[in-house]
Design a protein around this motif. Sequence first.
Motif, PDB file in Angstrom:
ATOM      1  N   GLY A  31       0.798  -1.214   0.000  1.00 41.84           N
ATOM      2  CA  GLY A  31       0.000   0.000   0.000  1.00 41.84           C
ATOM      3  C   GLY A  31       0.833   1.267   0.000  1.00 41.84           C
ATOM      4  O   GLY A  31       0.355   2.341   0.356  1.00 41.84           O
ATOM      5  N   LEU A  32       2.106   1.172  -0.431  1.00 39.36           N
ATOM      6  CA  LEU A  32       3.010   2.317  -0.420  1.00 39.36           C
ATOM      7  C   LEU A  32       3.177   2.897  -1.822  1.00 39.36           C
ATOM      8  O   LEU A  32       2.517   2.460  -2.767  1.00 39.36           O
ATOM      9  CB  LEU A  32       4.352   1.891   0.174  1.00 39.36           C
ATOM     10  N   LYS A  33       4.066   3.869  -1.948  1.00 39.37           N
ATOM     11  CA  LYS A  33       4.280   4.552  -3.224  1.00 39.37           C
ATOM     12  C   LYS A  33       5.582   4.094  -3.882  1.00 39.37           C
ATOM     13  O   LYS A  33       6.421   3.449  -3.247  1.00 39.37           O
ATOM     14  CB  LYS A  33       4.264   6.066  -3.012  1.00 39.37           C
ATOM     15  N   PHE A  34       5.732   4.459  -5.132  1.00 41.05           N
ATOM     16  CA  PHE A  34       6.808   3.952  -5.987  1.00 41.05           C
ATOM     17  C   PHE A  34       7.682   5.099  -6.491  1.00 41.05           C
ATOM     18  O   PHE A  34       7.171   6.160  -6.832  1.00 41.05           O
ATOM     19  CB  PHE A  34       6.235   3.254  -7.223  1.00 41.05           C
ATOM     20  N   THR A  35       8.975   4.843  -6.607  1.00 46.21           N
ATOM     21  CA  THR A  35       9.824   5.758  -7.355  1.00 46.21           C
ATOM     22  C   THR A  35      10.793   4.947  -8.218  1.00 46.21           C
ATOM     23  O   THR A  35      11.889   4.572  -7.797  1.00 46.21           O
ATOM     24  CB  THR A  35      10.554   6.775  -6.448  1.00 46.21           C
ATOM     25  N   ALA A  86      -0.405  -2.638 -14.461  1.00 47.11           N
ATOM     26  CA  ALA A  86      -0.744  -3.077 -13.103  1.00 47.11           C
ATOM     27  C   ALA A  86      -1.840  -2.218 -12.479  1.00 47.11           C
ATOM     28  O   ALA A  86      -2.201  -2.429 -11.319  1.00 47.11           O
ATOM     29  CB  ALA A  86       0.502  -3.042 -12.224  1.00 47.11           C
ATOM     30  N   LYS A  87      -2.330  -1.245 -13.262  1.00 49.05           N
ATOM     31  CA  LYS A  87      -3.413  -0.356 -12.816  1.00 49.05           C
ATOM     32  C   LYS A  87      -3.032   0.418 -11.546  1.00 49.05           C
ATOM     33  O   LYS A  87      -3.825   0.575 -10.612  1.00 49.05           O
ATOM     34  CB  LYS A  87      -4.706  -1.148 -12.603  1.00 49.05           C
ATOM     35  N   ILE A  88      -1.804   0.934 -11.553  1.00 46.45           N
ATOM     36  CA  ILE A  88      -1.325   1.748 -10.450  1.00 46.45           C
ATOM     37  C   ILE A  88      -1.699   3.208 -10.696  1.00 46.45           C
ATOM     38  O   ILE A  88      -1.454   3.749 -11.771  1.00 46.45           O
ATOM     39  CB  ILE A  88       0.207   1.626 -10.301  1.00 46.45           C
ATOM     40  N   ASP A  89      -2.292   3.833  -9.712  1.00 44.77           N
ATOM     41  CA  ASP A  89      -2.647   5.244  -9.801  1.00 44.77           C
ATOM     42  C   ASP A  89      -1.371   6.064 -10.015  1.00 44.77           C
ATOM     43  O   ASP A  89      -0.420   5.952  -9.236  1.00 44.77           O
ATOM     44  CB  ASP A  89      -3.331   5.673  -8.500  1.00 44.77           C
ATOM     45  N   PRO A  90      -1.311   6.912 -11.063  1.00 44.78           N
ATOM     46  CA  PRO A  90      -0.106   7.719 -11.306  1.00 44.78           C
ATOM     47  C   PRO A  90       0.307   8.582 -10.123  1.00 44.78           C
ATOM     48  O   PRO A  90       1.494   8.911  -9.989  1.00 44.78           O
ATOM     49  CB  PRO A  90      -0.502   8.587 -12.504  1.00 44.78           C
ATOM     50  N   GLU A  91      -0.640   8.925  -9.254  1.00 42.66           N
ATOM     51  CA  GLU A  91      -0.297   9.739  -8.090  1.00 42.66           C
ATOM     52  C   GLU A  91       0.601   8.997  -7.112  1.00 42.66           C
ATOM     53  O   GLU A  91       1.222   9.623  -6.250  1.00 42.66           O
ATOM     54  CB  GLU A  91      -1.571  10.192  -7.371  1.00 42.66           C
ATOM     55  N   ARG A  92       0.707   7.685  -7.265  1.00 39.03           N
ATOM     56  CA  ARG A  92       1.569   6.892  -6.386  1.00 39.03           C
ATOM     57  C   ARG A  92       2.964   6.694  -6.984  1.00 39.03           C
ATOM     58  O   ARG A  92       3.809   6.057  -6.357  1.00 39.03           O
ATOM     59  CB  ARG A  92       0.947   5.512  -6.145  1.00 39.03           C
ATOM     60  N   VAL A  93       3.212   7.263  -8.156  1.00 39.45           N
ATOM     61  CA  VAL A  93       4.447   6.975  -8.886  1.00 39.45           C
ATOM     62  C   VAL A  93       5.257   8.248  -9.114  1.00 39.45           C
ATOM     63  O   VAL A  93       4.748   9.231  -9.648  1.00 39.45           O
ATOM     64  CB  VAL A  93       4.141   6.314 -10.244  1.00 39.45           C
ATOM     65  N   TYR A  94       6.530   8.188  -8.720  1.00 40.84           N
ATOM     66  CA  TYR A  94       7.477   9.278  -8.957  1.00 40.84           C
ATOM     67  C   TYR A  94       8.579   8.756  -9.877  1.00 40.84           C
ATOM     68  O   TYR A  94       9.600   8.239  -9.414  1.00 40.84           O
ATOM     69  CB  TYR A  94       8.066   9.776  -7.637  1.00 40.84           C
ATOM     70  N   ALA A  95       8.366   8.857 -11.179  1.00 44.93           N
ATOM     71  CA  ALA A  95       9.347   8.369 -12.148  1.00 44.93           C
ATOM     72  C   ALA A  95      10.557   9.303 -12.146  1.00 44.93           C
ATOM     73  O   ALA A  95      10.417  10.524 -12.156  1.00 44.93           O
ATOM     74  CB  ALA A  95       8.725   8.315 -13.540  1.00 44.93           C
ATOM     75  N   GLN A  96      11.752   8.702 -12.155  1.00 43.91           N
ATOM     76  CA  GLN A  96      12.985   9.492 -12.085  1.00 43.91           C
ATOM     77  C   GLN A  96      13.884   9.231 -13.283  1.00 43.91           C
ATOM     78  O   GLN A  96      13.874   8.132 -13.852  1.00 43.91           O
ATOM     79  CB  GLN A  96      13.819   9.112 -10.870  1.00 43.91           C
ATOM     80  N   SER A  97      14.734  10.213 -13.580  1.00 40.76           N
ATOM     81  CA  SER A  97      15.803  10.012 -14.557  1.00 40.76           C
ATOM     82  C   SER A  97      16.836  11.124 -14.419  1.00 40.76           C
ATOM     83  O   SER A  97      16.507  12.254 -14.052  1.00 40.76           O
ATOM     84  CB  SER A  97      15.271  10.000 -15.986  1.00 40.76           C
ATOM     85  N   PHE A  98      18.087  10.782 -14.721  1.00 41.02           N
ATOM     86  CA  PHE A  98      19.143  11.778 -14.826  1.00 41.02           C
ATOM     87  C   PHE A  98      19.132  12.454 -16.201  1.00 41.02           C
ATOM     88  O   PHE A  98      19.803  13.464 -16.386  1.00 41.02           O
ATOM     89  CB  PHE A  98      20.519  11.126 -14.612  1.00 41.02           C
ATOM     90  N   LEU A  99      18.421  11.878 -17.150  1.00 42.08           N
ATOM     91  CA  LEU A  99      18.379  12.425 -18.512  1.00 42.08           C
ATOM     92  C   LEU A  99      17.165  13.327 -18.669  1.00 42.08           C
ATOM     93  O   LEU A  99      16.025  12.860 -18.601  1.00 42.08           O
ATOM     94  CB  LEU A  99      18.316  11.293 -19.541  1.00 42.08           C
ATOM     95  N   PRO A 100      17.363  14.627 -18.898  1.00 38.55           N
ATOM     96  CA  PRO A 100      16.214  15.522 -19.015  1.00 38.55           C
ATOM     97  C   PRO A 100      15.253  15.133 -20.138  1.00 38.55           C
ATOM     98  O   PRO A 100      14.048  15.353 -20.022  1.00 38.55           O
ATOM     99  CB  PRO A 100      16.849  16.896 -19.267  1.00 38.55           C
ATOM    100  N   GLU A 139       0.087  12.347 -16.849  1.00 44.74           N
ATOM    101  CA  GLU A 139      -0.329  12.003 -15.495  1.00 44.74           C
ATOM    102  C   GLU A 139       0.848  11.506 -14.668  1.00 44.74           C
ATOM    103  O   GLU A 139       0.897  11.707 -13.453  1.00 44.74           O
ATOM    104  CB  GLU A 139      -1.447  10.948 -15.537  1.00 44.74           C
ATOM    105  N   PHE A 140       1.798  10.847 -15.322  1.00 44.50           N
ATOM    106  CA  PHE A 140       3.020  10.427 -14.655  1.00 44.50           C
ATOM    107  C   PHE A 140       4.062  11.556 -14.702  1.00 44.50           C
ATOM    108  O   PHE A 140       4.822  11.740 -13.756  1.00 44.50           O
ATOM    109  CB  PHE A 140       3.593   9.167 -15.303  1.00 44.50           C
ATOM    110  N   GLY A 141       4.066  12.295 -15.794  1.00 46.73           N
ATOM    111  CA  GLY A 141       5.055  13.344 -15.985  1.00 46.73           C
ATOM    112  C   GLY A 141       4.977  14.465 -14.976  1.00 46.73           C
ATOM    113  O   GLY A 141       5.993  15.090 -14.645  1.00 46.73           O
TER     114      GLY A 141
END
Length: 408
Positions: free
Chosen positions: A213-217, A248-262, A274-276
Amino acid sequence: MHSVVALTLLATSAIAFPSNGYSTGHGSSKLNIQVGDRPYYLINNMDDGPLKTKLQSCSEGPFKPSDFVVSHRGASLQFPEHTTEGLAAARRQGAGILECDVAFTKDKKLVCRHAQCDLHTTTNILNTTLASKCTTPFQPAANGQPAKAKCCTSDITQAEFKTLCAKMDGFNPNGTTVASYMDGTPYFRTDLYATCGTLMTLNEYISIVDSYGLKFTPELKTPEIPMPYDGYTQTQYAQDMIDAFKKAKIDPERVYAQSFLPDDIFYWIKHEPEFGKQAVYLDSRVDTPAGYANATASIPDLAKKGVKIMAPAFFALTKVDPVTKKVVPSEYAIAVKKAGMDIITWSFERSGWLNRGGDYYYQYVKDVINNDGDMYTVLDVLAQQVKIRGMFADWPASVTYYANCFGL
């Protein structure tokens, strides 16, 4: 191995804690968050003052999960990184957001690994038959030259990847055998829980964190081989990572996608808005004085392009005031907040002992750092003055203690 697995199964099979209102679907009871001895050691090591007194007042909790606490590679101060055991430990320590660094295999499947080509330092691959598939097979130290090897996720298939055991990240450059090369755990970590860490695919990570029940990065790791790879483009790689969460039907509000590449950040902002809108720009430009100045100057333009969250290493967010000799927010930190952006930073508990002024993470404040307790001095400035949104931690419990004490 059996004892570690048994403890992990107990932790993961216990009824999940429904953090932040996200139901796990398992019916539920309370998960007792445990911070252990480490925060108390750090607090006792602090110089006397109001911050130490405040932290001491919170000694008996209660403690609960916090989104201010982001587990860095699991609980990598003591557990092999990006393993199910590390995730279970981070959850128990109160991390509200759990990380998976995402790399791709030879068959273009996504797995959790800090770098595309770190298998030789983070797994037992050199001690298996898969060693022959490594980009650079093991070469012992000889004639004044250090030992070397290079094994990449793209050297093997996902199925082969899953046969490996994780170990603590490290190597011995003077190793003359595979065994001695692999025996390189840093002095401030431990091999106590490194008997055979369980590696994860991206999909397995999603399933585990969702069950908590936690969030993702998830972090899209910068490839170490030329792209496109066998027709696999960078944009497809970036899209595949997001698609795994959508499937997996994960709400985008639970996801913090990361990258070093702009360009990855801009891609998500444009094609997956929604993820951006929660994409995290990991900013390594600050590593040189010129890069720091350029990065600071670029903040307003990045904000205009839709970047909402910046994430440099935390050294870039503080400096020492020349008059008061106190730790204060840096020019970079001030610029980010002025632009209306949030800050997530990294990585707490990654420096070892601080009695000699720290290392990379404390480089701008080293003149006023002299003991491990000063970790909390810096964290307090980051939380209360810089007002960071979250802190990555190799040992989440240390930040969980602070976050709970200050209601973060």
